[in-house]
Design a protein around this motif. Structure first.
Motif: not given
Ligand code: PLP
Length: 355
Positions: A268-291
């Motif tokens: 997800l972090a590879d998409f320029p329009q997506i904001d995601v903090d990969v360091d926060r992903v420590v288990t099986n859930i990821v929250n992200f947002s799109v511009r």
């Protein structure tokens, strides 16, 4: 092909679970006579290092029964402002239990503000406030992207609550994910708290059921509350049989879900329009947002449009509001599915003309 990342609750029982359900020895559990349920309860108590355990139909019923067992009518229950109990359990503590919920701030990693907890506890000496009976904490934290509370944080919260005579309940719906991420036994995380609920029906993939664990005295009270809530089931050993397989066979593989989630987050972090903090992903859930094209976070309407486009391309995800999109990895998804999901998301972004 559909890749369902909405939740780990969508998992289907493993072949070993179906077999165990078919063969389960059964009895009437309201009489305490279902041998499979009794075995699951013993196993859950043993794994979590608590005296006793109770099988309940859902996490919501487990949390509500625990709150009712700890707090009497008119006694306050302290919860985090991002907690599942506060947001998604129909206000059961208050509507069924008669306990006002006192809400304290939660940081981005699921930790409650210790100072706010302390100043929010009421000992009942002021006739204007409801005395605090219980503090509820959540681990892993659902709305905080599967964040994990470390044992030191749980201890700090429990020490503070206990110093004021307040009990602590942990909503550990995904406590086995927390233990896996931290590399500690679940019993270490459960040790500081008076009671804990964990789910068999999420990452552990059982079709139905959660467990409440705690002292014998607590479980005795919670048992009555389960009956009050309509959770006294009969030959529910057919469900408990899958729960036993969940505890015996499905815990070790959770690390795979965490790896897949991290892989997904990096993609997800590879998409320029997506904001995601990969360091926060420590288990099986990821929250992200799109511009959007204006470089602003998607509005709620645009988020729904994006989710609909992703669905058209075979990827199901959810939103927790305010442009936050949630994806959850689980049993049944392999590394290839993660690659396919990222392709679906790329197509959705192109359709939205924001790739
Ligand atoms: C943190 C947390 N607690 C409790 C629950 C409630 O579980 P159930 O859906 O079995 O009622 C959930 C469900 O998603 C959850 O994520």
């Amino acid at each position: 092909m559909i890749i369902d990342l909405r939740s780990d609750t969508v998992t289907l029982p493993s072949p070993a679970m179906r077999e165990a359900m078919y063969r389960a020895e059964l009895g009437d559990d309201v009489y305490g006579e279902d041998p499979t349920i009794n075995r699951l309860q013993e196993l859950a108590a043993q794994r979590t290092g608590k005296e006793a355990a109770l099988f309940v139909p859902s996490g919501t019923m487990g949390n509500t029964a625990a709150i009712l067992a700890h707090a009497g009518r008119g006694e306050a229950v302290m919860v985090g402002n991002q907690s599942h109990i506060y947001h998604y359990e129909v206000g059961g503590a208050s509507t069924v239990g008669g306990s006002p919920m006192y809400v304290v701030p939660t940081d981005a990693k699921g930790m409650l503000d210790l100072h706010q907890v302390e100043v929010g506890i009421s000992d009942g000496s002021d006739e204007h406030t409801a005395p605090t009976a219980l503090l509820c904490i959540e681990n892993t934290h659902n709305r905080c992207g599967g964040a994990v509370l470390h044992v030191e944080q749980i201890e700090a919260l429990a020490r503070l609550a206990h110093a004021h005579g307040v009990k602590v309940h942990m909503d550990g719906a995904r406590i086995f994910n927390a233990a896996t991420a931290l590399g500690v036994p679940v019993s270490t995380l459960a040790q500081p708290v008076d009671s804990m609920m964990f789910c068999l029906s999420k990452g552990l993939s059982a079709p139905v059921g959660s467990m409440l664990v705690g002292s014998r005295e607590f479980i005795f009270k919670a048992h009555r509350m389960r009956k009050l809530l309509g959770g006294g089931m009969r030959q529910a050993g057919v469900l408990a049989a899958a729960g036993i397989v969940a505890l015996e066979q499905m815990v070790e593989r959770l690390a795979e879900d965490h790896e897949n989630c991290k892989r997904f987050a990096f993609g997800l972090a590879d998409f320029p329009q997506i904001d995601v903090d990969v360091d926060r992903v420590v288990t099986n859930i990821v929250n992200f947002s799109v511009r959007n094209a204006r470089q602003e976070r998607l509005t709620d309407a645009e988020t729904m449009q994006f989710l609909a486009k992703a669905r058209e391309h075979g990827v199901l995800m959810g939103t927790t509001g305010e442009g936050t999109i949630r994806a959850v990895t689980h049993y049944g998804l392999a590394a290839d599915d993660i690659t396919a999901a990222l392709t679906g998301i790329r197509r959705a972004l192109i359709d939205m003309q924001i790739a």
